[in-house]
Design a protein around this motif. Sequence first.
Motif, PDB file in Angstrom:
ATOM      1  N   TYR A  33      40.915  44.717  44.326  1.00  0.00           N
ATOM      2  CA  TYR A  33      41.590  44.043  45.308  1.00  0.00           C
ATOM      3  C   TYR A  33      40.185  43.617  46.232  1.00  0.00           C
ATOM      4  CZ  TYR A  33      42.428  43.843  50.404  1.00  0.00           C
ATOM      5  OH  TYR A  33      42.583  43.310  51.905  1.00  0.00           O
ATOM      6  N   TYR A  34      40.768  42.207  46.957  1.00  0.00           N
ATOM      7  CA  TYR A  34      39.752  41.552  47.598  1.00  0.00           C
ATOM      8  C   TYR A  34      40.374  41.109  49.027  1.00  0.00           C
ATOM      9  CZ  TYR A  34      37.156  40.886  43.085  1.00  0.00           C
ATOM     10  OH  TYR A  34      36.657  41.108  42.112  1.00  0.00           O
ATOM     11  N   ALA A  35      39.383  41.111  50.078  1.00  0.00           N
ATOM     12  CA  ALA A  35      39.817  40.393  51.385  1.00  0.00           C
ATOM     13  C   ALA A  35      40.167  38.876  51.098  1.00  0.00           C
ATOM     14  CB  ALA A  35      38.835  40.582  52.449  1.00  0.00           C
ATOM     15  N   ASP A  36      40.905  38.351  51.851  1.00  0.00           N
ATOM     16  CA  ASP A  36      41.110  37.059  51.686  1.00  0.00           C
ATOM     17  C   ASP A  36      39.919  36.230  51.991  1.00  0.00           C
ATOM     18  OD1 ASP A  36      44.611  37.144  53.202  1.00  0.00           O
ATOM     19  OD2 ASP A  36      43.875  37.386  50.998  1.00  0.00           O
ATOM     20  N   SER A  37      39.085  36.674  52.782  1.00  0.00           N
ATOM     21  CA  SER A  37      37.914  35.791  53.227  1.00  0.00           C
ATOM     22  C   SER A  37      36.706  35.699  52.193  1.00  0.00           C
ATOM     23  CB  SER A  37      37.292  36.425  54.484  1.00  0.00           C
ATOM     24  OG  SER A  37      36.823  38.111  54.146  1.00  0.00           O
ATOM     25  N   VAL A  38      36.848  36.601  51.065  1.00  0.00           N
ATOM     26  CA  VAL A  38      36.009  36.622  50.040  1.00  0.00           C
ATOM     27  C   VAL A  38      36.546  36.167  48.809  1.00  0.00           C
ATOM     28  CG1 VAL A  38      34.577  38.391  51.125  1.00  0.00           C
ATOM     29  CG2 VAL A  38      36.137  38.908  49.354  1.00  0.00           C
ATOM     30  N   LYS A  39      37.874  36.205  48.476  1.00  0.00           N
ATOM     31  CA  LYS A  39      38.648  35.869  47.469  1.00  0.00           C
ATOM     32  C   LYS A  39      37.991  34.480  46.760  1.00  0.00           C
ATOM     33  CE  LYS A  39      43.082  37.919  47.997  1.00  0.00           C
ATOM     34  NZ  LYS A  39      44.608  37.769  48.184  1.00  0.00           N
ATOM     35  N   GLY A  40      37.529  34.706  45.410  1.00  0.00           N
ATOM     36  CA  GLY A  40      36.996  33.361  44.871  1.00  0.00           C
ATOM     37  C   GLY A  40      35.475  33.396  44.895  1.00  0.00           C
ATOM     38  N   ARG A  41      34.995  33.968  45.771  1.00  0.00           N
ATOM     39  CA  ARG A  41      33.570  33.991  46.023  1.00  0.00           C
ATOM     40  C   ARG A  41      32.720  35.325  45.554  1.00  0.00           C
ATOM     41  NH1 ARG A  41      31.464  33.652  50.884  1.00  0.00           N
ATOM     42  NH2 ARG A  41      33.404  34.609  51.917  1.00  0.00           N
ATOM     43  N   PHE A  42      33.568  36.377  45.991  1.00  0.00           N
ATOM     44  CA  PHE A  42      33.049  37.765  45.409  1.00  0.00           C
ATOM     45  C   PHE A  42      33.567  38.401  44.437  1.00  0.00           C
ATOM     46  CE2 PHE A  42      31.363  38.978  50.119  1.00  0.00           C
ATOM     47  CZ  PHE A  42      30.820  37.679  50.135  1.00  0.00           C
ATOM     48  N   THR A  43      32.710  39.192  43.523  1.00  0.00           N
ATOM     49  CA  THR A  43      33.519  39.774  42.164  1.00  0.00           C
ATOM     50  C   THR A  43      33.026  41.143  42.482  1.00  0.00           C
ATOM     51  OG1 THR A  43      33.444  37.849  41.057  1.00  0.00           O
ATOM     52  CG2 THR A  43      33.893  39.894  39.861  1.00  0.00           C
ATOM     53  N   ILE A  44      33.896  42.124  42.240  1.00  0.00           N
ATOM     54  CA  ILE A  44      33.531  43.603  42.294  1.00  0.00           C
ATOM     55  C   ILE A  44      33.726  43.904  40.930  1.00  0.00           C
ATOM     56  CG2 ILE A  44      35.755  44.401  42.696  1.00  0.00           C
ATOM     57  CD1 ILE A  44      34.528  46.542  44.297  1.00  0.00           C
ATOM     58  N   SER A  45      32.682  44.960  40.443  1.00  0.00           N
ATOM     59  CA  SER A  45      32.932  45.329  38.886  1.00  0.00           C
ATOM     60  C   SER A  45      32.277  46.773  38.854  1.00  0.00           C
ATOM     61  CB  SER A  45      32.091  44.759  38.153  1.00  0.00           C
ATOM     62  OG  SER A  45      30.648  44.425  38.240  1.00  0.00           O
ATOM     63  N   ARG A  46      32.514  47.657  38.066  1.00  0.00           N
ATOM     64  CA  ARG A  46      31.987  48.978  37.972  1.00  0.00           C
ATOM     65  C   ARG A  46      31.606  49.262  36.503  1.00  0.00           C
ATOM     66  NH1 ARG A  46      36.384  53.132  40.304  1.00  0.00           N
ATOM     67  NH2 ARG A  46      35.105  54.893  39.504  1.00  0.00           N
ATOM     68  N   ASP A  47      30.693  50.222  36.503  1.00  0.00           N
ATOM     69  CA  ASP A  47      30.037  50.329  35.016  1.00  0.00           C
ATOM     70  C   ASP A  47      30.205  52.172  35.185  1.00  0.00           C
ATOM     71  OD1 ASP A  47      28.604  51.483  32.978  1.00  0.00           O
ATOM     72  OD2 ASP A  47      27.239  49.930  33.006  1.00  0.00           O
ATOM     73  N   ASN A  48      31.517  52.489  34.582  1.00  0.00           N
ATOM     74  CA  ASN A  48      31.846  54.078  34.678  1.00  0.00           C
ATOM     75  C   ASN A  48      30.629  54.967  33.856  1.00  0.00           C
ATOM     76  OD1 ASN A  48      34.067  53.556  36.024  1.00  0.00           O
ATOM     77  ND2 ASN A  48      35.373  53.046  34.443  1.00  0.00           N
ATOM     78  N   ALA A  49      30.011  54.158  32.977  1.00  0.00           N
ATOM     79  CA  ALA A  49      28.984  55.159  32.170  1.00  0.00           C
ATOM     80  C   ALA A  49      27.894  55.217  33.152  1.00  0.00           C
ATOM     81  CB  ALA A  49      28.700  54.260  30.972  1.00  0.00           C
ATOM     82  N   LYS A  50      27.589  54.397  34.024  1.00  0.00           N
ATOM     83  CA  LYS A  50      26.205  54.505  34.998  1.00  0.00           C
ATOM     84  C   LYS A  50      26.789  55.026  36.419  1.00  0.00           C
ATOM     85  CE  LYS A  50      23.604  50.982  32.526  1.00  0.00           C
ATOM     86  NZ  LYS A  50      22.807  49.690  32.624  1.00  0.00           N
ATOM     87  N   ASN A  51      28.247  55.370  36.544  1.00  0.00           N
ATOM     88  CA  ASN A  51      28.678  55.660  37.834  1.00  0.00           C
ATOM     89  C   ASN A  51      27.969  54.613  38.993  1.00  0.00           C
ATOM     90  OD1 ASN A  51      29.980  57.884  36.873  1.00  0.00           O
ATOM     91  ND2 ASN A  51      28.100  59.054  36.937  1.00  0.00           N
ATOM     92  N   THR A  52      28.314  53.283  38.688  1.00  0.00           N
ATOM     93  CA  THR A  52      27.781  52.183  39.510  1.00  0.00           C
ATOM     94  C   THR A  52      28.669  51.236  39.951  1.00  0.00           C
ATOM     95  OG1 THR A  52      25.437  52.767  38.884  1.00  0.00           O
ATOM     96  CG2 THR A  52      25.945  50.580  39.768  1.00  0.00           C
ATOM     97  N   VAL A  53      28.862  50.649  41.011  1.00  0.00           N
ATOM     98  CA  VAL A  53      29.789  49.626  41.300  1.00  0.00           C
ATOM     99  C   VAL A  53      28.733  48.502  41.837  1.00  0.00           C
ATOM    100  CG1 VAL A  53      30.171  50.537  44.005  1.00  0.00           C
ATOM    101  CG2 VAL A  53      31.742  49.016  42.465  1.00  0.00           C
ATOM    102  N   TYR A  54      29.439  47.330  41.492  1.00  0.00           N
ATOM    103  CA  TYR A  54      28.577  45.978  41.661  1.00  0.00           C
ATOM    104  C   TYR A  54      29.487  45.203  42.629  1.00  0.00           C
ATOM    105  CZ  TYR A  54      26.003  47.802  37.814  1.00  0.00           C
ATOM    106  OH  TYR A  54      25.033  48.428  36.999  1.00  0.00           O
ATOM    107  N   LEU A  55      28.655  44.235  43.454  1.00  0.00           N
ATOM    108  CA  LEU A  55      29.470  43.324  44.174  1.00  0.00           C
ATOM    109  C   LEU A  55      28.535  41.936  44.023  1.00  0.00           C
ATOM    110  CD1 LEU A  55      31.722  42.580  46.018  1.00  0.00           C
ATOM    111  CD2 LEU A  55      30.337  43.032  47.980  1.00  0.00           C
ATOM    112  N   GLN A  56      29.151  41.283  43.378  1.00  0.00           N
ATOM    113  CA  GLN A  56      28.630  39.749  43.160  1.00  0.00           C
ATOM    114  C   GLN A  56      29.052  39.042  44.017  1.00  0.00           C
ATOM    115  OE1 GLN A  56      26.084  38.837  40.861  1.00  0.00           O
ATOM    116  NE2 GLN A  56      26.014  36.993  41.982  1.00  0.00           N
TER     117      GLN A  56
END
Length: 113
Positions: free
Chosen positions: A60-83
Amino acid sequence: QVQLVESGGGLVQPGGSLRLSCAASGSIFIISIANMGWYRQAPGKQRELVARITSRGATYYADSVKGRFTISRDNAKNTVYLQMNSLKPEDTADYYCFSGQSQGQGTQVTVSS
């Protein structure tokens, strides 16, 4: 109990990019099933849900960041990223990672020339 540690904030010029990371530790079971994501809060403004990702990868993305931000997660590392790309001055805020009901201490993002 889940502990979250954010990193990657800083000062960037408009149009630039930053990548935020959030490492989770503690209850592996809770981390593995919980939604993870990012809130932000700018001075004098309400907290805003920026992006969220489920354990299965639905986003899910807020409208204000759609197309610019990308969220991802690495479950093996228990880490979430926000590009964050094409950053704007209005993206300036403290960014807080969350996992389920737990929240990190925040990392500051400043977009300014």
